[in-house]
Design an enzyme around this catalytic site. Structure first.
Site, mmCIF file in Angstrom:
data_model
loop_
_atom_site.group_PDB
_atom_site.id
_atom_site.type_symbol
_atom_site.label_atom_id
_atom_site.label_comp_id
_atom_site.label_asym_id
_atom_site.label_seq_id
_atom_site.Cartn_x
_atom_site.Cartn_y
_atom_site.Cartn_z
ATOM 1 N N ASP A 39 0.814 -1.221 0.000
ATOM 2 C CA ASP A 39 0.000 0.000 0.000
ATOM 3 C C ASP A 39 0.849 1.274 0.000
ATOM 4 O O ASP A 39 0.389 2.334 0.395
ATOM 5 C CB ASP A 39 -0.956 -0.005 1.200
ATOM 6 C CG ASP A 39 -0.190 -0.106 2.513
ATOM 7 O OD1 ASP A 39 1.040 -0.335 2.471
ATOM 8 O OD2 ASP A 39 -0.814 0.050 3.571
ATOM 9 N N HIS A 242 23.853 2.522 -19.260
ATOM 10 C CA HIS A 242 22.817 2.857 -18.272
ATOM 11 C C HIS A 242 23.065 2.151 -16.944
ATOM 12 O O HIS A 242 22.177 1.548 -16.360
ATOM 13 C CB HIS A 242 21.422 2.532 -18.826
ATOM 14 C CG HIS A 242 21.010 3.477 -19.912
ATOM 15 N ND1 HIS A 242 19.965 3.235 -20.776
ATOM 16 C CD2 HIS A 242 21.505 4.677 -20.290
ATOM 17 C CE1 HIS A 242 19.856 4.231 -21.630
ATOM 18 N NE2 HIS A 242 20.783 5.127 -21.359
ATOM 19 N N ASP A 259 26.646 10.526 -14.928
ATOM 20 C CA ASP A 259 25.590 11.080 -15.781
ATOM 21 C C ASP A 259 24.402 11.305 -14.867
ATOM 22 O O ASP A 259 23.723 10.360 -14.456
ATOM 23 C CB ASP A 259 25.256 10.081 -16.901
ATOM 24 C CG ASP A 259 24.244 10.645 -17.904
ATOM 25 O OD1 ASP A 259 23.596 11.672 -17.593
ATOM 26 O OD2 ASP A 259 24.090 10.045 -18.987
ATOM 27 N N ASP A 270 20.723 17.532 -17.605
ATOM 28 C CA ASP A 270 21.284 16.246 -18.050
ATOM 29 C C ASP A 270 22.766 16.466 -18.343
ATOM 30 O O ASP A 270 23.118 16.972 -19.414
ATOM 31 C CB ASP A 270 20.524 15.774 -19.294
ATOM 32 C CG ASP A 270 20.967 14.395 -19.766
ATOM 33 O OD1 ASP A 270 21.763 13.752 -19.063
ATOM 34 O OD2 ASP A 270 20.513 13.973 -20.846
ATOM 35 N N HIS A 349 26.137 5.297 -29.332
ATOM 36 C CA HIS A 349 24.885 6.046 -29.112
ATOM 37 C C HIS A 349 24.897 7.335 -29.924
ATOM 38 O O HIS A 349 25.907 7.695 -30.537
ATOM 39 C CB HIS A 349 24.657 6.310 -27.618
ATOM 40 C CG HIS A 349 25.768 7.080 -26.926
ATOM 41 N ND1 HIS A 349 25.959 8.424 -27.101
ATOM 42 C CD2 HIS A 349 26.731 6.673 -26.054
ATOM 43 C CE1 HIS A 349 26.971 8.831 -26.350
ATOM 44 N NE2 HIS A 349 27.475 7.776 -25.720
ATOM 45 N N HIS A 353 19.890 14.655 -27.952
ATOM 46 C CA HIS A 353 18.428 14.488 -27.857
ATOM 47 C C HIS A 353 17.850 15.790 -27.343
ATOM 48 O O HIS A 353 18.539 16.565 -26.664
ATOM 49 C CB HIS A 353 18.059 13.293 -26.959
ATOM 50 C CG HIS A 353 18.627 13.371 -25.560
ATOM 51 N ND1 HIS A 353 18.081 14.145 -24.558
ATOM 52 C CD2 HIS A 353 19.711 12.779 -25.005
ATOM 53 C CE1 HIS A 353 18.794 13.991 -23.452
ATOM 54 N NE2 HIS A 353 19.799 13.185 -23.693
ATOM 55 N N HIS A 360 14.478 12.938 -22.275
ATOM 56 C CA HIS A 360 14.473 12.718 -23.725
ATOM 57 C C HIS A 360 13.182 13.367 -24.208
ATOM 58 O O HIS A 360 12.124 12.742 -24.228
ATOM 59 C CB HIS A 360 14.530 11.221 -24.060
ATOM 60 C CG HIS A 360 15.798 10.587 -23.599
ATOM 61 N ND1 HIS A 360 15.967 9.238 -23.460
ATOM 62 C CD2 HIS A 360 17.003 11.133 -23.253
ATOM 63 C CE1 HIS A 360 17.199 8.979 -23.029
ATOM 64 N NE2 HIS A 360 17.843 10.110 -22.899
ATOM 65 N N GLU A 383 26.547 15.072 -26.372
ATOM 66 C CA GLU A 383 27.119 14.081 -25.456
ATOM 67 C C GLU A 383 27.932 12.989 -26.157
ATOM 68 O O GLU A 383 27.586 11.807 -26.102
ATOM 69 C CB GLU A 383 26.018 13.444 -24.604
ATOM 70 C CG GLU A 383 24.796 12.936 -25.350
ATOM 71 C CD GLU A 383 23.750 12.372 -24.365
ATOM 72 O OE1 GLU A 383 24.108 11.445 -23.615
ATOM 73 O OE2 GLU A 383 22.593 12.840 -24.376
ATOM 74 N N TYR A 387 33.915 4.337 -25.429
ATOM 75 C CA TYR A 387 33.870 3.272 -24.426
ATOM 76 C C TYR A 387 34.685 2.095 -24.957
ATOM 77 O O TYR A 387 34.332 1.511 -25.990
ATOM 78 C CB TYR A 387 32.410 2.846 -24.183
ATOM 79 C CG TYR A 387 31.487 4.042 -24.022
ATOM 80 C CD1 TYR A 387 31.265 4.608 -22.771
ATOM 81 C CD2 TYR A 387 30.891 4.653 -25.146
ATOM 82 C CE1 TYR A 387 30.465 5.745 -22.632
ATOM 83 C CE2 TYR A 387 30.101 5.783 -25.019
ATOM 84 C CZ TYR A 387 29.892 6.322 -23.761
ATOM 85 O OH TYR A 387 29.110 7.445 -23.625
ATOM 86 N N ARG A 405 32.396 10.022 -21.307
ATOM 87 C CA ARG A 405 31.346 10.808 -21.987
ATOM 88 C C ARG A 405 31.388 12.214 -21.397
ATOM 89 O O ARG A 405 31.644 12.373 -20.204
ATOM 90 C CB ARG A 405 29.966 10.164 -21.771
ATOM 91 C CG ARG A 405 28.811 10.927 -22.389
ATOM 92 C CD ARG A 405 27.537 10.083 -22.583
ATOM 93 N NE ARG A 405 26.886 9.701 -21.342
ATOM 94 C CZ ARG A 405 26.885 8.480 -20.849
ATOM 95 N NH1 ARG A 405 27.521 7.507 -21.471
ATOM 96 N NH2 ARG A 405 26.269 8.217 -19.708
ATOM 97 N N GLU A 407 28.882 15.508 -21.503
ATOM 98 C CA GLU A 407 27.536 15.911 -21.941
ATOM 99 C C GLU A 407 27.170 17.289 -21.402
ATOM 100 O O GLU A 407 27.248 17.541 -20.201
ATOM 101 C CB GLU A 407 26.511 14.891 -21.423
ATOM 102 C CG GLU A 407 25.075 15.280 -21.734
ATOM 103 C CD GLU A 407 24.057 14.217 -21.339
ATOM 104 O OE1 GLU A 407 24.319 13.449 -20.391
ATOM 105 O OE2 GLU A 407 22.990 14.167 -21.985
HETATM 106 N N1 GLY Z 1 20.979 10.569 -19.054
HETATM 107 C C1 GLY Z 1 20.366 10.082 -20.186
HETATM 108 C C2 GLY Z 1 21.003 10.598 -21.374
HETATM 109 O O1 GLY Z 1 22.055 11.194 -21.312
HETATM 110 O O2 GLY Z 1 20.466 10.522 -22.441
HETATM 111 MN MN MN Z 2 21.480 12.926 -22.412
HETATM 112 MN MN MN Z 3 22.827 12.113 -19.581
#
Ligand code: GLY
Ligand code: MN
Ligand code: MN
Length: 445
Positions: A39, A242, A259, A270, A349, A353, A360, A383, A387, A405, A407
């Site tokens: 609950d 992720h 991240d 982000d 990737h 975005h 996103h 970003e 890797y 990365r 970003e």
């Molecule tokens: N943190 C998700 C991305 O960078 O797209």
């Molecule tokens: Mn991102």
């Molecule tokens: Mn990110």
């Protein structure tokens, strides 16, 4: 705390209706609570479209708009005041206050919806709603049956439903000045949290302790929390895109990739930064990091109205592949390696975005089969990353297990762009300086 005035939301609802024909009926449901265990529920997070149009943060509500309707155009169905329930789960706005505080023509209890909706539907020329919402769709079918039963002389019901999500996506894609202010705040808080993480990071800390430092900063500065699951991956974990377990001890000599972003008034920050756990980059780490940074800066330098995200991505790919060949990590001709997509083992990737109420965010990426040109007021991420998997074959072990990365959040301006996340350093000198205890401004970004 910055709050948008009610007029902003009223105006958005009007703007949404402006392009639609008379008697178009629009339905936008709120989010509902989701059970976490028995609950208890997950923390409530409002549906982004509903929030964009109402600024109302309660579950179990429906926004109804009907252009040119005789009894008003903007309606809300929401939970009734209930003394007992409010003792347990908090104050509800109720109907009277919804009219005054949220600027609706009328507000009804949600229990009245089956009574009221068929009346509106009987006069509707078109129906717009999020078509993937099954619960709303089955309710809509019930209201249609009610129209047939109760209003026998209605000549015809709307023959189809149009998806509202795309219409709203296009509105939400271009950020208004008041939204940009909120996004700057989300970016500022996110950047300060990353600075905090760099400053407190020490070998032998756990990744989840850095996560706690970041999320502490988010809440201390008035953000509602993270805008997505915070990623704190040290060593090999940085190669898992992720990775959210954040469970390992961070080792001296390793890099840590963070991240994480704050959500402020619904808007997402982000940011990714990658830095050495012990505060000093090794030679290999420096070489690979400098290449990712070069790609990040190149994409930023190309951002202006008229450019496309595809162009930025292609420039990033070209830069990274050239650098990987120079470092001996890829072998062959740059153009041929790009053509064969050989770089995807190291950069798998996209570069960008949209960013907004959703991390996103909504809005089409392509129009008429072509990448859409950037426009002033769009916000998106840049970003690039590289890797090198820990078990990558044919690679000198010195490179294995490096994940990097960088970003940033970027606002398109009339003449170029503004980096909203410059509050956290990204040059090698800037990061090493901040980790040594210099202040960020003195260290330079
Ligand atoms: N943190 C998700 C991305 O960078 O797209
Ligand atoms: Mn991102
Ligand atoms: Mn990110």
């Amino acid at each position: 705390m910055k709050h948008l005035p009610v007029e902003v939301f009223i105006q958005r609802r009007r703007a949404l209706m402006a392009s639609l024909p008379n008697k178009a009926l629009l339905l936008v449901p709120s989010a509902t609570l989701v059970t976490r265990s028995r609950d208890t529920e997950h923390p409530f997070r409002q549906d982004s479209d509903f929030w964009y149009l109402t600024g109302f943060n309660e579950p179990d509500a429906l926004l109804v708009l009907m252009k040119g309707y005789s009894e008003g155009e903007q309606f809300l169905f929401n939970q009734p005041k209930d003394k007992l329930m409010e003792t347990w789960t908090g104050i509800r706005l109720g109907q009277e206050a919804a009219v005054i505080q949220l600027g609706f023509d009328q507000a009804f209890m949600l229990t009245e919806i089956d009574q009221q909706l068929p009346k509106l539907l009987a006069e509707a020329s078109e129906v717009w709603m999020p078509i993937e919402d099954q619960a709303l769709y089955s309710r809509y079918l019930f209201w249609r049956q009610q129209v047939r039963a109760r209003f026998k002389r209605v000549a015809s019901l709307p023959a189809r439903i149009t998806d509202l999500s795309q219409q709203l996506g296009e509105m939400r894609l271009i950020k208004a000045p008041e939204e940009i202010e909120l996004m700057k705040e989300a970016a500022r808080i996110s950047a300060e949290a990353h600075c905090r993480a760099m400053q407190v990071c020490r070998p032998n800390m756990y990744e989840y302790q850095l996560q706690a430092e970041l999320e502490h900063e988010f809440r201390m500065q008035g953000a509602s929390g993270p805008s997505y699951g915070s990623i704190v991956g040290s060593g090999d974990n940085a190669c898992v895109l992720h990775y959210v377990e954040n469970k390992d001890v961070m080792q001296a000599g390793d890099l840590v990739l963070i991240d994480a972003g704050a959500e402020y008034q619904g808007y997402a920050g982000d940011i990714t930064r990658t830095f050495p756990v012990s505060g000093i980059f090794s030679l290999q780490q420096k070489q690979l990091y400098s290449l990712v940074l070069k790609a990040n800066l190149l994409a930023i330098s190309l951002t202006r109205p008229g450019a496309t995200l595809d162009e930025l991505h292609q420039a990033v790919v070209h830069c990274l592949v050239t650098g990987l060949v120079e470092l001996g990590l890829l072998k062959g001709e740059v153009e041929a390696l790009i053509e064969a997509e050989s770089y995807k083992v190291f950069f798998m990737h996209g570069t960008s975005h949209w960013l907004g109420l959703d991390v996103h965010d909504v809005g089409l990426y392509r129009q008429d089969g072509k990448a859409r040109p950037l426009e002033e007021g769009m916000v998106f991420t840049i970003e690039p990353g590289l890797y090198i998997a820990p078990d990558q074959q044919g690679i000198d072990p010195l490179w294995q297990g490096l994940g990097i990365r960088i970003e940033d959040d970027i606002l398109v301006t009339a003449t170029g762009c503004e980096v909203l996340t410059s509050g956290v350093p990204k040059t090698i000198e800037g990061i090493e300086g901040l980790m040594k205890g210099e202040d960020h401004a003195a260290a330079g970004v």
